[in-house]
Design a protein around this motif. Structure first.
Motif, PDB file in Angstrom:
ATOM      1  N   THR A 281       7.880  58.880  -7.664  1.00  0.00           N
ATOM      2  CA  THR A 281       6.473  59.096  -7.999  1.00  0.00           C
ATOM      3  C   THR A 281       6.177  58.544  -9.391  1.00  0.00           C
ATOM      4  O   THR A 281       5.181  57.841  -9.597  1.00  0.00           O
ATOM      5  N   PHE A 282       7.050  58.833 -10.346  1.00  0.00           N
ATOM      6  CA  PHE A 282       6.907  58.335 -11.719  1.00  0.00           C
ATOM      7  C   PHE A 282       6.860  56.805 -11.734  1.00  0.00           C
ATOM      8  O   PHE A 282       5.954  56.200 -12.311  1.00  0.00           O
ATOM      9  N   VAL A 283       7.815  56.162 -11.069  1.00  0.00           N
ATOM     10  CA  VAL A 283       7.874  54.699 -11.047  1.00  0.00           C
ATOM     11  C   VAL A 283       6.674  54.128 -10.296  1.00  0.00           C
ATOM     12  O   VAL A 283       6.049  53.162 -10.735  1.00  0.00           O
ATOM     13  N   GLY A 284       6.332  54.735  -9.174  1.00  0.00           N
ATOM     14  CA  GLY A 284       5.202  54.268  -8.382  1.00  0.00           C
ATOM     15  C   GLY A 284       3.883  54.340  -9.135  1.00  0.00           C
ATOM     16  O   GLY A 284       3.067  53.414  -9.066  1.00  0.00           O
ATOM     17  N   LEU A 285       3.680  55.425  -9.860  1.00  0.00           N
ATOM     18  CA  LEU A 285       2.442  55.549 -10.644  1.00  0.00           C
ATOM     19  C   LEU A 285       2.374  54.485 -11.736  1.00  0.00           C
ATOM     20  O   LEU A 285       1.298  53.956 -12.028  1.00  0.00           O
ATOM     21  N   GLN A 286       3.515  54.152 -12.328  1.00  0.00           N
ATOM     22  CA  GLN A 286       3.538  53.087 -13.335  1.00  0.00           C
ATOM     23  C   GLN A 286       3.127  51.753 -12.729  1.00  0.00           C
ATOM     24  O   GLN A 286       2.442  50.956 -13.369  1.00  0.00           O
ATOM     25  N   GLN A 287       3.562  51.517 -11.501  1.00  0.00           N
ATOM     26  CA  GLN A 287       3.247  50.259 -10.832  1.00  0.00           C
ATOM     27  C   GLN A 287       1.791  50.217 -10.361  1.00  0.00           C
ATOM     28  O   GLN A 287       1.107  49.215 -10.530  1.00  0.00           O
ATOM     29  N   LEU A 288       1.337  51.319  -9.782  1.00  0.00           N
ATOM     30  CA  LEU A 288      -0.010  51.357  -9.211  1.00  0.00           C
ATOM     31  C   LEU A 288      -1.118  51.526 -10.240  1.00  0.00           C
ATOM     32  O   LEU A 288      -2.217  51.007 -10.075  1.00  0.00           O
ATOM     33  N   PHE A 289      -0.822  52.277 -11.302  1.00  0.00           N
ATOM     34  CA  PHE A 289      -1.843  52.609 -12.284  1.00  0.00           C
ATOM     35  C   PHE A 289      -1.355  52.327 -13.714  1.00  0.00           C
ATOM     36  O   PHE A 289      -1.225  53.238 -14.529  1.00  0.00           O
ATOM     37  N   PRO A 290      -1.082  51.062 -14.048  1.00  0.00           N
ATOM     38  CA  PRO A 290      -0.511  50.754 -15.361  1.00  0.00           C
ATOM     39  C   PRO A 290      -1.436  51.104 -16.531  1.00  0.00           C
ATOM     40  O   PRO A 290      -0.961  51.308 -17.650  1.00  0.00           O
ATOM     41  N   ASN A 291      -2.719  51.201 -16.279  1.00  0.00           N
ATOM     42  CA  ASN A 291      -3.663  51.514 -17.354  1.00  0.00           C
ATOM     43  C   ASN A 291      -4.220  52.934 -17.266  1.00  0.00           C
ATOM     44  O   ASN A 291      -5.222  53.246 -17.895  1.00  0.00           O
TER      45      ASN A 291
END
Length: 192
Positions: A152-162
């Motif tokens: 979830t942590f990695v996915g959120l970084q990828q999907l929502f970088p800003n």
């Protein structure tokens, strides 16, 4: 920083991480680093024997700042719920552009791939410990929950970088609430 100020090794590494996050690994040339810092190559070589040493130091620095320092900070807290909240806060504040750049770079550089694998494993194992402590559950289940949480942590970084760090912290907190409820339900079921 003025040109009269002497750059430290840490200053070079911070500059490297910022360049990596904003321009990608191709920007990590000695020329580009010197251009950004307004320093000569001699200044760079004062701190690093060569470019390879700089890259190794940069990866070690990233691991130290983005994983080891966070774990050390969290571990200073006595209460498990305080540790979870602090981990969520610190994880939400990580520079997602740097994290994404490291993951992208790992696709083309074996050394980066190995360091990233080590960091991922370290982070997951730390979560396993926190989850195990939270729910007094089997380590296999704690590992599964840690993998889902870290994904979830990695996915959120990828999907929502800003994304806003406060919003990310809320998402992490929501996951922790669900995992905690799951652990409680599992524990109750075992007592029946």
């Amino acid at each position: 920083m003025t040109t009269a100020e002497r750059l430290t090794r840490k200053d070079w590494l911070d500059t490297g991480l910022q360049l990596l996050g904003s321009e990608g690994e191709k920007a990590l040339t000695i020329e580009r680093l010197c251009q950004v810092t307004c320093r000569t190559k001699g200044s760079f070589y004062h701190h690093f024997k060569n470019h390879g040493e700089f890259i190794n130091a940069l990866l070690e620095y990233w691991q130290s700042e983005y994983t080891n320092r966070i774990i050390t900070t969290v571990e200073q807290l006595d209460n498990l719920s305080d540790r979870r909240r602090e981990l969520d806060r610190l994880a939400a504040g990580i520079d997602r552009h740097i994290e994404r750049a490291i993951r992208n770079w790992s696709g083309v550089n074996r050394r980066v791939q190995l360091v990233l694998k080590q960091v991922d494993e370290q982070r997951i194992q730390y979560l396993v410990g926190l989850i195990s402590e939270m729910g007094q559950i089997d380590e296999k289940i704690a590992l599964e929950l840690a993998i889902v949480e870290y994904s979830t942590f990695v996915g959120l970084q990828q999907l929502f970088p800003n994304a806003d760090s406060h919003w990310l912290e809320q998402i992490f907190n929501r996951f922790n609430q669900m995992a905690s409820a799951y652990c409680v339900a599992l524990h109750r079921k075992e007592l029946e």
